[in-house]
Motif scaffolding. Sequence first.
Motif, PDB file in Angstrom:
ATOM      1  N   LEU A  21       0.836  -1.193   0.000  1.00 23.20           N
ATOM      2  CA  LEU A  21       0.000   0.000   0.000  1.00 23.20           C
ATOM      3  C   LEU A  21       0.874   1.247   0.000  1.00 23.20           C
ATOM      4  CD1 LEU A  21      -1.392  -2.263   2.142  1.00 23.20           C
ATOM      5  CD2 LEU A  21      -3.249  -0.616   1.909  1.00 23.20           C
ATOM      6  N   ILE A  22       0.549   2.179  -0.889  1.00 22.40           N
ATOM      7  CA  ILE A  22       1.258   3.446  -0.993  1.00 22.40           C
ATOM      8  C   ILE A  22       0.262   4.563  -0.732  1.00 22.40           C
ATOM      9  CG2 ILE A  22       2.551   4.991  -2.509  1.00 22.40           C
ATOM     10  CD1 ILE A  22       3.482   2.476  -4.021  1.00 22.40           C
ATOM     11  N   GLY A  23       0.467   5.310   0.347  1.00 26.20           N
ATOM     12  CA  GLY A  23      -0.406   6.421   0.679  1.00 26.20           C
ATOM     13  C   GLY A  23      -0.047   7.648  -0.143  1.00 26.20           C
ATOM     14  N   VAL A  24      -1.053   8.281  -0.766  1.00 23.90           N
ATOM     15  CA  VAL A  24      -0.830   9.455  -1.609  1.00 23.90           C
ATOM     16  C   VAL A  24      -1.825  10.547  -1.225  1.00 23.90           C
ATOM     17  CG1 VAL A  24       0.072   8.062  -3.507  1.00 23.90           C
ATOM     18  CG2 VAL A  24      -2.357   8.632  -3.461  1.00 23.90           C
ATOM     19  N   ARG A  25      -1.390  11.785  -1.349  1.00 23.36           N
ATOM     20  CA  ARG A  25      -2.235  12.908  -0.940  1.00 23.36           C
ATOM     21  C   ARG A  25      -3.241  13.307  -2.003  1.00 23.36           C
ATOM     22  NH1 ARG A  25       3.069  15.538   1.625  1.00 23.36           N
ATOM     23  NH2 ARG A  25       2.805  14.822   3.792  1.00 23.36           N
ATOM     24  N   ASP A  26      -2.897  13.153  -3.254  1.00 20.49           N
ATOM     25  CA  ASP A  26      -3.797  13.480  -4.371  1.00 20.49           C
ATOM     26  C   ASP A  26      -3.908  12.232  -5.230  1.00 20.49           C
ATOM     27  OD1 ASP A  26      -4.904  14.304  -6.831  1.00 20.49           O
ATOM     28  OD2 ASP A  26      -4.161  16.359  -6.579  1.00 20.49           O
ATOM     29  N   LEU A  27      -5.002  11.512  -5.093  1.00 19.06           N
ATOM     30  CA  LEU A  27      -5.135  10.202  -5.725  1.00 19.06           C
ATOM     31  C   LEU A  27      -5.084  10.305  -7.248  1.00 19.06           C
ATOM     32  CD1 LEU A  27      -5.508   7.184  -5.292  1.00 19.06           C
ATOM     33  CD2 LEU A  27      -7.980   7.562  -5.182  1.00 19.06           C
ATOM     34  N   GLU A  28      -5.749  11.289  -7.818  1.00 22.11           N
ATOM     35  CA  GLU A  28      -5.778  11.397  -9.278  1.00 22.11           C
ATOM     36  C   GLU A  28      -4.413  11.801  -9.823  1.00 22.11           C
ATOM     37  OE1 GLU A  28      -8.284  10.228 -10.923  1.00 22.11           O
ATOM     38  OE2 GLU A  28      -9.319   9.874  -9.034  1.00 22.11           O
ATOM     39  N   ALA A  29      -3.729  12.709  -9.152  1.00 23.64           N
ATOM     40  CA  ALA A  29      -2.395  13.111  -9.602  1.00 23.64           C
ATOM     41  C   ALA A  29      -1.413  11.949  -9.479  1.00 23.64           C
ATOM     42  CB  ALA A  29      -1.905  14.308  -8.793  1.00 23.64           C
ATOM     43  N   ALA A  30      -1.540  11.174  -8.406  1.00 21.20           N
ATOM     44  CA  ALA A  30      -0.671  10.010  -8.230  1.00 21.20           C
ATOM     45  C   ALA A  30      -0.923   8.976  -9.321  1.00 21.20           C
ATOM     46  CB  ALA A  30      -0.889   9.397  -6.851  1.00 21.20           C
ATOM     47  N   ALA A  31      -2.184   8.766  -9.672  1.00 20.34           N
ATOM     48  CA  ALA A  31      -2.502   7.812 -10.734  1.00 20.34           C
ATOM     49  C   ALA A  31      -1.821   8.210 -12.036  1.00 20.34           C
ATOM     50  CB  ALA A  31      -4.015   7.724 -10.921  1.00 20.34           C
ATOM     51  N   GLU A  32      -1.867   9.495 -12.363  1.00 19.62           N
ATOM     52  CA  GLU A  32      -1.213   9.950 -13.585  1.00 19.62           C
ATOM     53  C   GLU A  32       0.294   9.782 -13.500  1.00 19.62           C
ATOM     54  OE1 GLU A  32      -0.523  11.072 -17.282  1.00 19.62           O
ATOM     55  OE2 GLU A  32      -2.488  10.600 -16.388  1.00 19.62           O
ATOM     56  N   ARG A  33       0.873  10.030 -12.340  1.00 18.05           N
ATOM     57  CA  ARG A  33       2.317   9.862 -12.160  1.00 18.05           C
ATOM     58  C   ARG A  33       2.727   8.408 -12.389  1.00 18.05           C
ATOM     59  NH1 ARG A  33       6.516  12.492  -9.480  1.00 18.05           N
ATOM     60  NH2 ARG A  33       5.104  14.186  -8.916  1.00 18.05           N
ATOM     61  N   TRP A  34       1.977   7.462 -11.839  1.00 22.24           N
ATOM     62  CA  TRP A  34       2.351   6.048 -11.969  1.00 22.24           C
ATOM     63  C   TRP A  34       2.064   5.523 -13.368  1.00 22.24           C
ATOM     64  CZ3 TRP A  34       4.681   2.845  -8.197  1.00 22.24           C
ATOM     65  CH2 TRP A  34       5.059   3.543  -7.045  1.00 22.24           C
ATOM     66  N   ARG A  35       1.118   6.144 -14.076  1.00 23.96           N
ATOM     67  CA  ARG A  35       0.967   5.804 -15.503  1.00 23.96           C
ATOM     68  C   ARG A  35       2.209   6.236 -16.278  1.00 23.96           C
ATOM     69  NH1 ARG A  35      -4.431   8.064 -14.595  1.00 23.96           N
ATOM     70  NH2 ARG A  35      -5.912   6.335 -14.344  1.00 23.96           N
ATOM     71  N   ARG A  36       2.752   7.426 -15.963  1.00 21.73           N
ATOM     72  CA  ARG A  36       3.975   7.892 -16.609  1.00 21.73           C
ATOM     73  C   ARG A  36       5.149   6.963 -16.301  1.00 21.73           C
ATOM     74  NH1 ARG A  36       6.046  12.683 -14.707  1.00 21.73           N
ATOM     75  NH2 ARG A  36       7.510  12.601 -16.467  1.00 21.73           N
ATOM     76  N   LEU A  37       5.145   6.369 -15.107  1.00 17.21           N
ATOM     77  CA  LEU A  37       6.181   5.400 -14.757  1.00 17.21           C
ATOM     78  C   LEU A  37       6.079   4.110 -15.574  1.00 17.21           C
ATOM     79  CD1 LEU A  37       6.153   5.901 -10.891  1.00 17.21           C
ATOM     80  CD2 LEU A  37       8.179   6.155 -12.346  1.00 17.21           C
ATOM     81  N   GLY A  38       4.984   3.958 -16.301  1.00 16.24           N
ATOM     82  CA  GLY A  38       4.847   2.810 -17.187  1.00 16.24           C
ATOM     83  C   GLY A  38       3.912   1.728 -16.707  1.00 16.24           C
ATOM     84  N   PHE A  39       3.100   2.039 -15.694  1.00 17.23           N
ATOM     85  CA  PHE A  39       2.172   1.047 -15.162  1.00 17.23           C
ATOM     86  C   PHE A  39       0.771   1.243 -15.739  1.00 17.23           C
ATOM     87  CE2 PHE A  39       5.378   1.504 -11.756  1.00 17.23           C
ATOM     88  CZ  PHE A  39       5.769   0.182 -11.637  1.00 17.23           C
ATOM     89  N   HIS A  40       0.085   0.140 -15.941  1.00 17.34           N
ATOM     90  CA  HIS A  40      -1.335   0.168 -16.322  1.00 17.34           C
ATOM     91  C   HIS A  40      -2.152   0.098 -15.036  1.00 17.34           C
ATOM     92  CE1 HIS A  40      -4.575  -1.001 -19.400  1.00 17.34           C
ATOM     93  NE2 HIS A  40      -5.187  -0.831 -18.230  1.00 17.34           N
ATOM     94  N   LEU A  41      -2.960   1.097 -14.772  1.00 18.56           N
ATOM     95  CA  LEU A  41      -3.754   1.143 -13.545  1.00 18.56           C
ATOM     96  C   LEU A  41      -5.161   0.620 -13.800  1.00 18.56           C
ATOM     97  CD1 LEU A  41      -1.361   3.009 -12.805  1.00 18.56           C
ATOM     98  CD2 LEU A  41      -2.974   4.412 -11.526  1.00 18.56           C
ATOM     99  N   THR A  42      -5.718  -0.020 -12.778  1.00 13.60           N
ATOM    100  CA  THR A  42      -7.122  -0.415 -12.833  1.00 13.60           C
ATOM    101  C   THR A  42      -8.002   0.829 -12.777  1.00 13.60           C
ATOM    102  OG1 THR A  42      -7.393  -0.520 -10.434  1.00 13.60           O
ATOM    103  CG2 THR A  42      -6.581  -2.512 -11.537  1.00 13.60           C
ATOM    104  N   PRO A  43      -9.289   0.708 -13.079  1.00 18.69           N
ATOM    105  CA  PRO A  43     -10.205   1.805 -12.765  1.00 18.69           C
ATOM    106  C   PRO A  43     -10.194   2.107 -11.271  1.00 18.69           C
ATOM    107  CG  PRO A  43     -11.244   0.216 -14.226  1.00 18.69           C
ATOM    108  CD  PRO A  43      -9.960  -0.409 -13.769  1.00 18.69           C
TER     109      PRO A  43
END
Length: 292
Positions: A21-43
């Motif tokens: 589990l990774i705690g993030v302050r802005d969930l939508e911004a974090a999702a975009e960051r991890w997509r840039r890292l090359g991960f496919h995120l679930t809905p």
Amino acid sequence: MPPALDTTSPIPAVTGIDHVLIGVRDLEAAAERWRRLGFHLTPRGRHIGWGTGNYCIMFPHDYIELLGIIDPAQFTNNLDRFLAGREGLMGLAFAGDDESVCAEQVKAAGIPFDGPKVLKRELELPEGTVLPEFGLVMLKPEATPALSAFVCVHKTPGLLRQPEWLRHANRATGLVSLTIVVDDPVETVFGWLPLFGPARISTANLMTVLDTGHGHIRFTTREGLAQLYPTMVPLPDIKAPWIAAMKIAVADKARCRDHLHFANILSFKTGKGCIVPPEEANGVIIEFVEEK
């Protein structure tokens, strides 16, 4: 009464790391960051009755959960307290097949816990919202020194591992280990003996290592972490214990490096892959490795 278990052996119902589990302050911004890292995120998902939501990064046998607050007026399970200090890795879930059996076994071994209990969350699929369901056994802090942990039983596994969610542009295939900074690695790991027994513990390369059966937990000092990741110096000023790093397997280290380069993600080349510093990944050091 269930028979007493041999506490020198691993608890059979705990089968390894299920997710981190990774705690993030802005969930939508974090999702975009991890997509840039090359991960496919679930809905996006949302825990029913709680104020927390998540995105998950699924692998065939484990996964990463990005966890954020989407309604601060509701119960956040202490996520608000964690995020008041920092973002980053905040705990893990171990895998299990039956929460009731797991509860019986940890009780017989004298391991403190709460549960079992069931949690559902909403998952926002394009065709409509579904309700993945999980059985939980919450391990108390004294059972897992330096780490917040629980056992998670997937009661609706088909809802979380759709084939397209397992393909990642960075070629990631699964979790290898977590690295935790502690004051005394040897003393810390002794507290894990009732869960995993002495045969699962070893020492190597500045650390004490716990083999969970699927994935490793590495305990090291702040000085040890600096030697493991010299390109990360100076390290974040965080009081021990803290989960500093996550190692992820990739199928092709060259393709992983190329993706990060073209996505303008700072990374440092290693013999087996590359390392991404914490400022690029919500406070997490990510080590990508191709292991033959």
